[in-house]
Design an enzyme around this catalytic site. Sequence first.
Site, PDB file in Angstrom:
ATOM      1  N   LEU A 141      11.807   7.630  -1.816  1.00 16.55           N
ATOM      2  CA  LEU A 141      12.403   7.310  -0.513  1.00 16.55           C
ATOM      3  C   LEU A 141      12.619   8.582   0.308  1.00 16.55           C
ATOM      4  CD1 LEU A 141      15.444   4.879  -0.202  1.00 16.55           C
ATOM      5  CD2 LEU A 141      14.543   6.324   1.618  1.00 16.55           C
ATOM      6  N   ASP A 143      12.008   3.398  13.081  1.00 13.61           N
ATOM      7  CA  ASP A 143      13.348   3.973  13.167  1.00 13.61           C
ATOM      8  C   ASP A 143      13.599   4.970  12.034  1.00 13.61           C
ATOM      9  OD1 ASP A 143      14.747   1.529  14.986  1.00 13.61           O
ATOM     10  OD2 ASP A 143      13.092   0.963  13.713  1.00 13.61           O
ATOM     11  N   GLU A 145      10.845  10.144   3.972  1.00 12.01           N
ATOM     12  CA  GLU A 145       9.790  10.045   4.978  1.00 12.01           C
ATOM     13  C   GLU A 145       9.129  11.382   5.274  1.00 12.01           C
ATOM     14  OE1 GLU A 145      12.598   8.400   5.063  1.00 12.01           O
ATOM     15  OE2 GLU A 145      11.893   6.340   5.030  1.00 12.01           O
ATOM     16  N   PRO A 163      13.442  11.403   9.975  1.00 14.98           N
ATOM     17  CA  PRO A 163      13.473  12.450   8.948  1.00 14.98           C
ATOM     18  C   PRO A 163      12.134  13.184   8.823  1.00 14.98           C
ATOM     19  CG  PRO A 163      14.436  10.412   8.091  1.00 14.98           C
ATOM     20  CD  PRO A 163      13.807  10.081   9.429  1.00 14.98           C
ATOM     21  N   HIS A 192      16.430  -0.930  13.330  1.00 17.10           N
ATOM     22  CA  HIS A 192      15.202  -1.659  12.967  1.00 17.10           C
ATOM     23  C   HIS A 192      14.571  -2.223  14.234  1.00 17.10           C
ATOM     24  CE1 HIS A 192      17.725  -1.757   9.308  1.00 17.10           C
ATOM     25  NE2 HIS A 192      16.609  -1.769   8.609  1.00 17.10           N
TER      26      HIS A 192
HETATM   27  C1  LIG Z   1      15.331   6.645   5.848  1.00 18.69           C
HETATM   28  C2  LIG Z   1      15.138   5.240   5.410  1.00 18.69           C
HETATM   29  N1  LIG Z   1      13.959   4.868   4.873  1.00 18.69           N
HETATM   30  C3  LIG Z   1      13.752   3.602   4.477  1.00 18.69           C
HETATM   31  C4  LIG Z   1      14.724   2.656   4.611  1.00 18.69           C
HETATM   32  C5  LIG Z   1      14.487   1.206   4.168  1.00 18.69           C
HETATM   33  N2  LIG Z   1      15.347   0.931   3.013  1.00 18.69           N
HETATM   34  C6  LIG Z   1      16.539   0.327   3.152  1.00 18.69           C
HETATM   35  S1  LIG Z   1      17.381   0.273   1.719  1.00 18.69           S
HETATM   36  C7  LIG Z   1      16.120   1.023   0.877  1.00 18.69           C
HETATM   37  C8  LIG Z   1      16.249   1.283  -0.578  1.00 18.69           C
HETATM   38  C9  LIG Z   1      17.523   1.986  -0.922  1.00 18.69           C
HETATM   39  O1  LIG Z   1      17.609   2.156  -2.293  1.00 18.69           O
HETATM   40  P1  LIG Z   1      18.895   2.761  -2.987  1.00 18.69           P
HETATM   41  O2  LIG Z   1      19.263   4.039  -2.315  1.00 18.69           O
HETATM   42  O3  LIG Z   1      18.640   2.826  -4.417  1.00 18.69           O
HETATM   43  O4  LIG Z   1      20.057   1.746  -2.646  1.00 18.69           O
HETATM   44  P2  LIG Z   1      20.187   0.227  -3.103  1.00 18.69           P
HETATM   45  O5  LIG Z   1      19.677  -0.611  -1.988  1.00 18.69           O
HETATM   46  O6  LIG Z   1      19.433   0.058  -4.358  1.00 18.69           O
HETATM   47  O7  LIG Z   1      21.643   0.014  -3.286  1.00 18.69           O
HETATM   48  C10 LIG Z   1      15.065   1.310   1.724  1.00 18.69           C
HETATM   49  C11 LIG Z   1      13.810   1.940   1.313  1.00 18.69           C
HETATM   50  C12 LIG Z   1      15.928   3.077   5.198  1.00 18.69           C
HETATM   51  N3  LIG Z   1      16.952   2.236   5.389  1.00 18.69           N
HETATM   52  N4  LIG Z   1      16.107   4.365   5.577  1.00 18.69           N
END
Ligand SMILES: Cc1ncc(C[n+]2csc(CCOP(=O)(O)OP(=O)(O)O)c2C)c(N)n1
Lengths: 354, 354, 324, 324
Positions: free
Chosen positions: D58, D85, D60, D89, D129
């Site tokens: 995760l 959005d 970007e 980063p 979003h």
């Molecule tokens: C910078 C960014 N990239 C992608 C996303 C899309 N997104 C939302 S939640 C998520 C996963 C988050 O995983 P984690 O940090 O493990 O938290 P969890 O949802 O498992 O509690 C992603 C990829 C985002 N919100 N922000």
Amino acid sequence: MRKILNLDGSIAKNTEEPIIPNDELLHWYEIMVQIRTLDTKGIRLQRQGRVGFHIFTTGQEGHIGIAAALGSDDWVYPAYREHGAALLRGLPLEDIIHHLFANDLDTQKGRRLPGLFGEKNINFVNPSAPIGTQIVQAAGTAYASKYKKDGNVVAVFFGDGATSSNDFHSGMNFGAVFKTPTLFVCMNNQWAISVPLHQQTAAEKIVDKAIGYGIHGIQVDGNDILAMYQVAKEAVERARNGEGPTFIEALTYRLGPHTSSDDPSRYREDSDVENWKNKDPIVRFKKYLIKKGILTEDQDKEMWDHYDNLINELIDQASKRPLPSIETMFDDVYETLPWHLKEQLEEVKKYSNR
Amino acid sequence: MRKILNLDGSIAKNTEEPIIPNDELLHWYEIMVQIRTLDTKGIRLQRQGRVGFHIFTTGQEGHIGIAAALGSDDWVYPAYREHGAALLRGLPLEDIIHHLFANDLDTQKGRRLPGLFGEKNINFVNPSAPIGTQIVQAAGTAYASKYKKDGNVVAVFFGDGATSSNDFHSGMNFGAVFKTPTLFVCMNNQWAISVPLHQQTAAEKIVDKAIGYGIHGIQVDGNDILAMYQVAKEAVERARNGEGPTFIEALTYRLGPHTSSDDPSRYREDSDVENWKNKDPIVRFKKYLIKKGILTEDQDKEMWDHYDNLINELIDQASKRPLPSIETMFDDVYETLPWHLKEQLEEVKKYSNR
Amino acid sequence: MVELNIVDAIKYALEQEMDRDKDVIILGEDIGKNGGVFRATQGLYDKFGPERVLDTPLNESGIIGFAVGMSLYGIKAVPEIQFIDFIFPAFDQILSELAKFRYRSGGQFTCPVVIRSPYGGGVRGAHYHSQSPESLFAHTPGLKVVVPSNPYDAKGLLISAIRSNDPVIFMEPKRIYRAFKEEVPEDDYTVPLESAAITREGKDVTLISYGAMLHITMDAADLASEEGIDCEVIDLRTIYPLDIDTIEESVKKTGRVISVTEAPKTAGFGAELSALVAERWIEYMEAPIIRVAGYDVPFPFVLEHDYMPTPERVLDSIRYVYNY
Amino acid sequence: MVELNIVDAIKYALEQEMDRDKDVIILGEDIGKNGGVFRATQGLYDKFGPERVLDTPLNESGIIGFAVGMSLYGIKAVPEIQFIDFIFPAFDQILSELAKFRYRSGGQFTCPVVIRSPYGGGVRGAHYHSQSPESLFAHTPGLKVVVPSNPYDAKGLLISAIRSNDPVIFMEPKRIYRAFKEEVPEDDYTVPLESAAITREGKDVTLISYGAMLHITMDAADLASEEGIDCEVIDLRTIYPLDIDTIEESVKKTGRVISVTEAPKTAGFGAELSALVAERWIEYMEAPIIRVAGYDVPFPFVLEHDYMPTPERVLDSIRYVYNY
Ligand SMILES: Cc1ncc(C[n+]2csc(CCOP(=O)(O)OP(=O)(O)O)c2C)c(N)n1
Ligand SMILES: Cc1ncc(C[n+]2csc(CCOP(=O)(O)OP(=O)(O)O)c2C)c(N)n1
Ligand SMILES: [Mg+2]
Ligand SMILES: [Mg+2]
């Protein structure tokens, strides 16, 4: 910390001397001499206002050992103090000089601050200025080589300051997760401009950062060109064997100012510099070569003189060249010139007398 | 991994049971019941198209233990699965429901995806959506408290996926270098949407990441509310004593989908979920309370019924409220409305029938 | 009164605000012992100590995110980004966090951080020490964008920015940091945000600019006056939200408008100025609305003076609209 | 011919290009087993395997930096940013690296990465979003910015982008991902970059738009025609560098111009369109040059349909310039 050469040029106890042909060792040394000379000349030219900027490599010539462990198809991502690696990989000395003057023969087309150059034909990637960006790119390039099954590895250099950058974090992580054949080489010269290591990180050792990424890490004496070569050789082997990246922390010191714009007396002690001068990687390697009977003091002096003269000559030639043409302002933005750049080129030609 | 409660609610061998007043323990449990109920209701409302979005906390109610170790002047930066912490800190339940409906009583003025809320008066910071941004902010807030000598600590929650983010890197580093009173709490629920932990990092354990920053790290059973409380209490003490930040890796599991938009059957095994259901933090804590004689099965059932009814009622009320007024589109961009927003407000009023 | 150049005026403003309010904290790379690579914070570390003058690790999103966090707690954080070219790693913290905190929290949480950063070309800085990204920030609701062009304004605007309850991007024209000195009050004073200045009155052509380009513009106006063309020059000072009344009055008077900016022309801030005029007062226009701007290429090195607007280029545009 | 919506057209383009050239690699968050949160990469993981369909950590800037590195080595990397959005980063890797590599290296190193990302509002996505940051990229020399508005173009433009030797920001209008289907050739075909389409011919007013807003614009043109106003609609398709000839011809014909974009108005891409017209063809203008755009606030949630341009708002502007 891995170390092979003692300060007096002898081999440290309980270590093995790497087997390297004499002419190669001499060639490494020759390149050390070239880049040290370039520093002396470069800063003078900058002070005289003849070139715009100078970046120092003085004290960090040990990096040549890393470069020496690579093959010619491997790739190097420099930070900006790795001119030695470029020369070792075959960059003609005059190219650096033309680049310093940003003249019409500069292969960077006069677009960069002197010192920030790359060359495609030696797989020496053009560096940025924003710190750290190259680290994750190097992981990507290594992935590409792995995907294509080319067997090439990628070495990327960066400073201690750069370990705080975002792209260090993603580079190490992507490199580890995708098991890319990358050598992450941190030239820990103790300072990021005026910020000392202990204000950069609270980690005990930078090499500890490897653990959090699941990357094999090793600390090495960065002023010991043989140790640098040796750890790099092992890392290259691991990479080619599909064992993934290696993080190398090379302990070294920037003996000069950060760049021609910097005044290090504002933030660091002379005594610290003096201390590190005793560990000068060139002096140490020279002692080794002399001990080994590959080099004599006379030959050494001759070598310095030779490059002093040669570089003076090259400077003379380069300084007489014209600037790049006004057209170079617009090409390479895209593969071909869009309409608006054509218009703008016509406009600027009216005002330019080139 | 620190653990206090066995799955059957008994105290694990060789561990000490923390001394916590019974009414407090019951209160923690009550909040667990509330947020679990909120999940059941929330997803139903979303499926019915009555609210726009739902985020699940199911399975991660152990985080309440962390919140319980904080004082009311301390600060919390949630990720987005920490509704329990907000309620424990005194957020009225109806506030969450109004927020779900993004109506005129929503203190976020109907501007956020349901689930992304904060409240100033309980020092519960309004979360973003870009992952990880809060981590370094939390370090900054903690620095401010340290600078003002207020003695307050800051707990920040984030997921396993967030450890890959840039702001995790800078947050951990700045927190360590400036020795801020911060609890960095990673709710490692094994997944970042569809990306499993081993594709997120090659590190053996997430807690190992602390080493590279020189931060004290500890791994804890995130489904064990007592253990969560205990490690947080120790970390708070360290922080208040000026010993700097602590990194807490809480091993847990997201039992539901990522959000109402997600279908986890595309990427993970049901058996994995079943496995973790056995470790449900609510069930385990309930068994402890019953064993301890603080709660009976009847009281438990009553509690669930009570909140089921209460929340239904609150939903009924909230759903009848109007949307926020059209003016709310323009306030809070700046402290006062600049000319162009005044103009735009006049324009939009022509088209809006609110 | 003291004679100060721009960079010293900025240092004075910082020092006076830090004297006034102990909750003002500055942070950034090399701003401590080193006093900043342009010396804008020289002496402040010695005076205020490492708790209020923070030399940070090398991470711009860290600097801004840390500042946001401090400011939520009531600290007035004034981070420096060493060159504005290095602000891009912090873009997410600026666009997603700094700009939106007040709004997204329904007005509950505010983070009025003031980001100071030297910007612009003309100092042989090449791609990464020359850029002028103001239009990116001017497209970001929630931010204010301030660009002083002289020592008096630099001090007064920075003090206003520090006392503002909104986040401010404070862009410092490094090309003219030391170009000239001016009388500046020693005392504390403010120049209001969101108010432009008429730097030169005229009736024939309106020239709109700010920062370092203001001086190129003034030079062009001088050249034009030798040819009998009487230019009015507006120094926007705050480019977002901007002072629409000052522009309106001038534009209606002259009917001819030229903006002078140094960033790449396409989607630069000059486009916004043109668009405002073209949608509000086109019936007053007696000539095309012209943008003199940087070319649409990465900022060059040895050719930078061909790249940047010059008085000659501006003059040609003045002639063009005047004779249209 | 097959009937496809936009998101399926994109998937087809990816699949066909990956079939054609084994050096095409896609990467991003949740694009593998999950097939992307919008399912734009569904099935590609099963077909091409984890070496060509990379589920990334995760981060970007990591995704873009890694893609840049791959592309320097000859891989055609096509990263997905889950929502545009979340591209901030990665801003430094995009603005400082991707856009400038060819230039800064004197043409030696090129990194023609294609960044795909869903953008825009209307899907109840709130602040993070919903955004539409095209003007930021259009201010960045070295990038090309492409925004399709229909399935045919989506496939043809994406194939062109993938075969281009320049980096492309490919913005996908998620609001209309599945809004309608169209006949799309099964075979491989390209729609050229930098060429606009006249989606509707007319003589009275020129409406310029792209992406999801194109459809709002077309609806407005329909409403206008009921009132006897004959609008010409230009779909830019590539907004940077744009197709100036198509705009010129239309604008000279109608003398009335309105741009329709959804991002905040100030310094949005509509400003560039206004500025181009105002500096090149003002003498043809018979009315103010109007921007219908999003308001200058963070993207709202429940009020999003008040925020975004609607056919009614566009229609009012059409009436205004027509009757001016
Ligand atoms: C910078 C960014 N990239 C992608 C996303 C899309 N997104 C939302 S939640 C998520 C996963 C988050 O995983 P984690 O940090 O493990 O938290 P969890 O949802 O498992 O509690 C992603 C990829 C985002 N919100 N922000
Ligand atoms: C993103 C970014 N921020 C700041 C700078 C300014 N800057 C140039 S070099 C440098 C220090 C780099 O330190 P280090 O990584 O240790 O490398 P060294 O110069 O010591 O070799 C800084 C802060 C920059 N180039 N890029
Ligand atoms: Mg260093
Ligand atoms: Mg997770």
